[in-house]
Design a protein around this motif. Structure first.
Motif, PDB file in Angstrom:
ATOM      1  N   TYR A  96      15.156 -10.835   0.031  1.00 47.99           N
ATOM      2  CA  TYR A  96      15.927 -12.133   0.959  1.00 47.99           C
ATOM      3  C   TYR A  96      15.309 -12.018   2.713  1.00 47.99           C
ATOM      4  O   TYR A  96      15.786 -11.546   3.663  1.00 47.99           O
ATOM      5  CB  TYR A  96      17.453 -11.407   1.057  1.00 47.99           C
ATOM      6  N   VAL A  97      14.357 -13.008   2.668  1.00 55.08           N
ATOM      7  CA  VAL A  97      13.323 -12.683   3.329  1.00 55.08           C
ATOM      8  C   VAL A  97      13.796 -14.086   4.486  1.00 55.08           C
ATOM      9  O   VAL A  97      14.088 -14.044   5.580  1.00 55.08           O
ATOM     10  CB  VAL A  97      12.326 -13.075   3.244  1.00 55.08           C
ATOM     11  N   THR A  98      14.599 -14.953   3.548  1.00 58.25           N
ATOM     12  CA  THR A  98      14.385 -16.536   4.131  1.00 58.25           C
ATOM     13  C   THR A  98      15.821 -16.770   4.751  1.00 58.25           C
ATOM     14  O   THR A  98      16.963 -15.710   4.297  1.00 58.25           O
ATOM     15  CB  THR A  98      14.289 -17.374   3.448  1.00 58.25           C
ATOM     16  N   TYR A  99      15.791 -17.383   5.658  1.00 59.65           N
ATOM     17  CA  TYR A  99      17.604 -17.596   5.768  1.00 59.65           C
ATOM     18  C   TYR A  99      18.458 -17.633   4.209  1.00 59.65           C
ATOM     19  O   TYR A  99      19.320 -17.294   4.363  1.00 59.65           O
ATOM     20  CB  TYR A  99      18.084 -18.574   6.808  1.00 59.65           C
ATOM     21  N   LYS A 100      18.380 -18.915   3.596  1.00 61.88           N
ATOM     22  CA  LYS A 100      19.433 -19.291   2.374  1.00 61.88           C
ATOM     23  C   LYS A 100      19.255 -17.807   1.463  1.00 61.88           C
ATOM     24  O   LYS A 100      19.963 -17.226   1.448  1.00 61.88           O
ATOM     25  CB  LYS A 100      18.275 -19.697   1.029  1.00 61.88           C
ATOM     26  N   GLY A 101      18.215 -16.698   1.891  1.00 59.80           N
ATOM     27  CA  GLY A 101      18.475 -15.610   0.959  1.00 59.80           C
ATOM     28  C   GLY A 101      19.542 -14.345   1.520  1.00 59.80           C
ATOM     29  O   GLY A 101      20.301 -14.037   0.870  1.00 59.80           O
ATOM     30  N   GLN A 102      19.173 -14.800   2.730  1.00 60.83           N
ATOM     31  CA  GLN A 102      20.138 -13.461   3.887  1.00 60.83           C
ATOM     32  C   GLN A 102      21.366 -14.542   3.470  1.00 60.83           C
ATOM     33  O   GLN A 102      22.466 -13.259   3.020  1.00 60.83           O
ATOM     34  CB  GLN A 102      19.910 -14.008   5.033  1.00 60.83           C
ATOM     35  N   LEU A 103      21.897 -15.986   3.279  1.00 60.84           N
ATOM     36  CA  LEU A 103      22.740 -16.267   2.761  1.00 60.84           C
ATOM     37  C   LEU A 103      23.341 -15.732   1.488  1.00 60.84           C
ATOM     38  O   LEU A 103      24.723 -15.218   0.683  1.00 60.84           O
ATOM     39  CB  LEU A 103      22.970 -18.286   3.511  1.00 60.84           C
ATOM     40  N   GLN A 104      22.809 -15.584   0.693  1.00 58.62           N
ATOM     41  CA  GLN A 104      22.787 -15.708  -0.904  1.00 58.62           C
ATOM     42  C   GLN A 104      23.302 -13.764  -0.260  1.00 58.62           C
ATOM     43  O   GLN A 104      23.873 -13.472  -1.732  1.00 58.62           O
ATOM     44  CB  GLN A 104      21.346 -16.091  -2.108  1.00 58.62           C
ATOM     45  N   LYS A 105      22.151 -13.073   0.180  1.00 58.68           N
ATOM     46  CA  LYS A 105      22.614 -11.508  -0.266  1.00 58.68           C
ATOM     47  C   LYS A 105      23.713 -11.459   0.548  1.00 58.68           C
ATOM     48  O   LYS A 105      25.160 -10.891  -0.241  1.00 58.68           O
ATOM     49  CB  LYS A 105      21.772 -11.076   0.639  1.00 58.68           C
ATOM     50  N   ASP A 106      24.335 -12.068   1.871  1.00 56.07           N
ATOM     51  CA  ASP A 106      25.831 -11.728   2.134  1.00 56.07           C
ATOM     52  C   ASP A 106      26.959 -11.899   0.900  1.00 56.07           C
ATOM     53  O   ASP A 106      27.564 -11.619   0.688  1.00 56.07           O
ATOM     54  CB  ASP A 106      26.084 -12.916   3.162  1.00 56.07           C
ATOM     55  N   ALA A 107      26.773 -13.908  -0.039  1.00 52.41           N
ATOM     56  CA  ALA A 107      27.782 -13.992  -0.401  1.00 52.41           C
ATOM     57  C   ALA A 107      27.867 -13.272  -1.924  1.00 52.41           C
ATOM     58  O   ALA A 107      28.636 -12.236  -1.989  1.00 52.41           O
ATOM     59  CB  ALA A 107      26.714 -15.449  -1.532  1.00 52.41           C
ATOM     60  N   LEU A 108      26.964 -12.483  -1.994  1.00 55.34           N
ATOM     61  CA  LEU A 108      26.549 -11.310  -3.137  1.00 55.34           C
ATOM     62  C   LEU A 108      27.434 -10.201  -2.991  1.00 55.34           C
ATOM     63  O   LEU A 108      28.041  -9.409  -3.603  1.00 55.34           O
ATOM     64  CB  LEU A 108      25.286 -11.006  -3.241  1.00 55.34           C
ATOM     65  N   LYS A 109      27.346  -9.475  -1.547  1.00 56.40           N
ATOM     66  CA  LYS A 109      28.159  -8.355  -0.977  1.00 56.40           C
ATOM     67  C   LYS A 109      29.222  -8.815  -1.489  1.00 56.40           C
ATOM     68  O   LYS A 109      30.247  -7.700  -1.433  1.00 56.40           O
ATOM     69  CB  LYS A 109      27.101  -8.210   0.652  1.00 56.40           C
ATOM     70  N   GLN A 110      30.033 -10.150  -0.748  1.00 60.27           N
ATOM     71  CA  GLN A 110      31.019 -10.920  -0.709  1.00 60.27           C
ATOM     72  C   GLN A 110      31.778 -10.246  -1.994  1.00 60.27           C
ATOM     73  O   GLN A 110      32.896 -10.033  -1.972  1.00 60.27           O
ATOM     74  CB  GLN A 110      31.295 -12.117   0.335  1.00 60.27           C
ATOM     75  N   ARG A 111      31.048 -10.688  -3.090  1.00 61.86           N
ATOM     76  CA  ARG A 111      31.446 -10.812  -4.707  1.00 61.86           C
ATOM     77  C   ARG A 111      31.677  -9.000  -4.823  1.00 61.86           C
ATOM     78  O   ARG A 111      31.646  -9.000  -6.132  1.00 61.86           O
ATOM     79  CB  ARG A 111      31.060 -11.802  -5.143  1.00 61.86           C
ATOM     80  N   GLY A 112      31.252  -8.399  -4.256  1.00 62.72           N
ATOM     81  CA  GLY A 112      30.469  -7.418  -5.056  1.00 62.72           C
ATOM     82  C   GLY A 112      29.999  -7.020  -6.087  1.00 62.72           C
ATOM     83  O   GLY A 112      30.059  -6.149  -6.566  1.00 62.72           O
ATOM     84  N   LEU A 113      28.646  -7.952  -5.745  1.00 63.88           N
ATOM     85  CA  LEU A 113      27.428  -7.805  -6.784  1.00 63.88           C
ATOM     86  C   LEU A 113      25.920  -7.538  -6.812  1.00 63.88           C
ATOM     87  O   LEU A 113      25.291  -7.442  -7.520  1.00 63.88           O
ATOM     88  CB  LEU A 113      27.479  -9.326  -7.527  1.00 63.88           C
ATOM     89  N   THR A 114      26.263  -6.807  -5.902  1.00 64.86           N
ATOM     90  CA  THR A 114      24.985  -5.601  -4.821  1.00 64.86           C
ATOM     91  C   THR A 114      25.688  -4.305  -4.758  1.00 64.86           C
ATOM     92  O   THR A 114      27.016  -3.868  -4.142  1.00 64.86           O
ATOM     93  CB  THR A 114      24.658  -5.765  -3.509  1.00 64.86           C
TER      94      THR A 114
END
Length: 68
Positions: A49-67
């Protein structure tokens, strides 16, 4: 280049078959190394998750408990 020189009646370049093979092997190794390095960097970039968009994706996955 040598073949063109021969066609026009010029003296050929003093290159032996061994020198051609050695140069070919060196180019092959250099090309392979560059290709491997570029491929590795692309894979790293796409799998992290290097880019800003990637960071947003990582945060969304964490919120849903998928990581992890």
């Amino acid at each position: 280049i040598n073949q063109t020189l021969v066609m026009f009646g010029q003296t050929v370049l003093p290159i032996s078959e061994e020198q051609v093979q050695t140069a070919g092997e060196a180019l092959y190794i250099a090309g392979s190394t560059i290709f491997t390095m570029i491929t590795a960097m692309i894979a790293w970039f796409k799998n992290n998750y290097v880019t800003y968009k990637g960071q947003l994706q990582k945060d969304a996955l964490k919120q849903r408990g998928l990581t992890k």
